[in-house]
Design an enzyme around this catalytic site. Structure first.
Site, PDB file in Angstrom:
ATOM      1  N   GLU A 105     -15.989 -12.490 -12.475  1.00  0.00           N
ATOM      2  CA  GLU A 105     -15.565 -11.441 -13.399  1.00  0.00           C
ATOM      3  C   GLU A 105     -15.206 -10.210 -12.574  1.00  0.00           C
ATOM      4  OE1 GLU A 105     -19.011 -12.293 -15.052  1.00  0.00           O
ATOM      5  OE2 GLU A 105     -18.113 -13.632 -16.517  1.00  0.00           O
ATOM      6  N   TYR A 117      -8.644 -10.927  -4.829  1.00  0.00           N
ATOM      7  CA  TYR A 117      -8.725 -12.223  -5.509  1.00  0.00           C
ATOM      8  C   TYR A 117      -7.333 -12.833  -5.719  1.00  0.00           C
ATOM      9  CZ  TYR A 117     -13.434 -10.458  -6.392  1.00  0.00           C
ATOM     10  OH  TYR A 117     -14.688  -9.945  -6.233  1.00  0.00           O
TER      11      TYR A 117
HETATM   12  C1  COA Z   1     -13.047  -5.410  -2.988  1.00  0.00           C
HETATM   13  C2  COA Z   1     -13.532  -5.337  -1.531  1.00  0.00           C
HETATM   14  C3  COA Z   1     -14.622  -6.374  -1.327  1.00  0.00           C
HETATM   15  C4  COA Z   1     -12.338  -5.615  -0.592  1.00  0.00           C
HETATM   16  O1  COA Z   1     -12.833  -5.682   0.744  1.00  0.00           O
HETATM   17  P1  COA Z   1     -11.907  -5.348   2.002  1.00  0.00           P
HETATM   18  O2  COA Z   1     -12.613  -5.820   3.221  1.00  0.00           O
HETATM   19  O3  COA Z   1     -11.505  -3.935   1.970  1.00  0.00           O
HETATM   20  O4  COA Z   1     -10.651  -6.267   1.706  1.00  0.00           O
HETATM   21  P2  COA Z   1      -9.628  -6.859   2.779  1.00  0.00           P
HETATM   22  O5  COA Z   1      -9.421  -5.883   3.879  1.00  0.00           O
HETATM   23  O6  COA Z   1     -10.068  -8.240   3.150  1.00  0.00           O
HETATM   24  O7  COA Z   1      -8.321  -6.928   1.892  1.00  0.00           O
HETATM   25  C5  COA Z   1      -7.686  -8.143   1.569  1.00  0.00           C
HETATM   26  C6  COA Z   1      -6.577  -7.847   0.566  1.00  0.00           C
HETATM   27  O8  COA Z   1      -7.136  -7.402  -0.665  1.00  0.00           O
HETATM   28  C7  COA Z   1      -6.271  -6.396  -1.245  1.00  0.00           C
HETATM   29  N1  COA Z   1      -6.939  -5.074  -1.213  1.00  0.00           N
HETATM   30  C8  COA Z   1      -8.069  -4.733  -0.576  1.00  0.00           C
HETATM   31  N2  COA Z   1      -8.367  -3.433  -0.809  1.00  0.00           N
HETATM   32  C9  COA Z   1      -7.380  -2.964  -1.604  1.00  0.00           C
HETATM   33  C10 COA Z   1      -7.133  -1.697  -2.192  1.00  0.00           C
HETATM   34  N3  COA Z   1      -7.956  -0.662  -1.991  1.00  0.00           N
HETATM   35  N4  COA Z   1      -6.052  -1.566  -2.991  1.00  0.00           N
HETATM   36  C11 COA Z   1      -5.200  -2.595  -3.198  1.00  0.00           C
HETATM   37  N5  COA Z   1      -5.385  -3.838  -2.652  1.00  0.00           N
HETATM   38  C12 COA Z   1      -6.465  -4.008  -1.872  1.00  0.00           C
HETATM   39  C13 COA Z   1      -5.045  -6.367  -0.362  1.00  0.00           C
HETATM   40  O9  COA Z   1      -4.155  -7.367  -0.804  1.00  0.00           O
HETATM   41  C14 COA Z   1      -5.646  -6.744   0.978  1.00  0.00           C
HETATM   42  O10 COA Z   1      -4.727  -7.218   1.905  1.00  0.00           O
HETATM   43  P3  COA Z   1      -3.923  -6.160   2.846  1.00  0.00           P
HETATM   44  O11 COA Z   1      -4.940  -5.235   3.447  1.00  0.00           O
HETATM   45  O12 COA Z   1      -3.256  -7.041   3.846  1.00  0.00           O
HETATM   46  O13 COA Z   1      -2.978  -5.453   1.923  1.00  0.00           O
HETATM   47  C15 COA Z   1     -14.068  -3.903  -1.206  1.00  0.00           C
HETATM   48  O14 COA Z   1     -13.113  -2.947  -1.599  1.00  0.00           O
HETATM   49  C16 COA Z   1     -15.400  -3.574  -1.874  1.00  0.00           C
HETATM   50  O15 COA Z   1     -16.464  -3.873  -1.339  1.00  0.00           O
HETATM   51  N6  COA Z   1     -15.336  -2.913  -3.049  1.00  0.00           N
HETATM   52  C17 COA Z   1     -16.548  -2.500  -3.773  1.00  0.00           C
HETATM   53  C18 COA Z   1     -17.294  -3.676  -4.341  1.00  0.00           C
HETATM   54  C19 COA Z   1     -16.463  -4.466  -5.326  1.00  0.00           C
HETATM   55  O16 COA Z   1     -15.731  -3.924  -6.147  1.00  0.00           O
HETATM   56  N7  COA Z   1     -16.598  -5.793  -5.251  1.00  0.00           N
HETATM   57  C20 COA Z   1     -15.925  -6.717  -6.127  1.00  0.00           C
HETATM   58  C21 COA Z   1     -16.638  -6.813  -7.430  1.00  0.00           C
HETATM   59  S1  COA Z   1     -15.801  -7.943  -8.543  1.00  0.00           S
END
Ligand code: COA
Length: 147
Positions: A105, A117
């Site tokens: 979710e 995702y």
């Molecule tokens: C969501 C989360 C886990 C992403 O982790 P991350 O290590 O920054 O992600 P990645 O660097 O592996 O990013 C992979 C892809 O996801 C997408 N993405 C990641 N962060 C993004 C942002 N802030 N805005 C838009 N797309 C994003 C992009 O497609 C990205 O690829 P790119 O960097 O080549 O464009 C992180 O932002 C987080 O911990 N957020 C808070 C907790 C949370 O919301 N968890 C999910 C609950 S459902």
């Protein structure tokens, strides 16, 4: 240097609690984390920077389904591919344990998570109205792990 992905275990309890606070604002209590880290049907993987856990992904294996419960990256380590790496490791673990589908979710307004995702091919399958305390809706997403 970031190391892992490595399976999370009870010895990682403090690190999980800390990353949970930093990245998710405290999703689970200590006793809930204890259960998560002890149950064989609840796989979790982490990425480490020295002693610090910087990314984690956890889920529940229910029959042939992986229900993803946590994906979190330390705010200082975001947008470096760690979310992608740790989620890929969790999905690989689930595939290795005969899961055929994964579900989660995600809040409609969580662009970062939805972007992550989408990269894996998760597809919307429904919506839970007002699912979060904030009143925000949750999207229910699924991914076929057999293709
Ligand atoms: C969501 C989360 C886990 C992403 O982790 P991350 O290590 O920054 O992600 P990645 O660097 O592996 O990013 C992979 C892809 O996801 C997408 N993405 C990641 N962060 C993004 C942002 N802030 N805005 C838009 N797309 C994003 C992009 O497609 C990205 O690829 P790119 O960097 O080549 O464009 C992180 O932002 C987080 O911990 N957020 C808070 C907790 C949370 O919301 N968890 C999910 C609950 S459902």
């Amino acid at each position: 240097m970031v190391t892992g992905p490595a399976p999370l275990s009870l010895s990682d309890l403090a690190a999980c609690l800390q990353l949970d606070q930093q990245a998710l604002g405290g999703l689970w209590t200590e006793s809930q984390w204890r259960t998560e880290l002890q149950e064989a049907s609840r796989p979790g993987v982490g990425l480490w920077q020295g002693e610090a856990l910087v990314a984690m992904a956890c889920g529940w294996l229910i029959l042939d389904e992986l229900h993803i419960t946590v994906v979190a990256v330390d705010p200082q380590w975001r947008r470096l591919g760690l979310g992608q790496q740790v989620l890929a490791a969790l999905l690989a673990e689930a595939r290795g344990r005969a899961a055929s589908r994964a579900t989660l979710e995600v809040a409609t307004g969580n662009g970062a998570a939805r972007g992550l995702y989408a990269r894996f091919g998760f597809r919307d399958a429904g919506i839970r109205r007002g699912y979060y305390r904030s009143g925000e809706d949750a999207l229910i997403q699924w991914l076929d792990l057999r293709t």
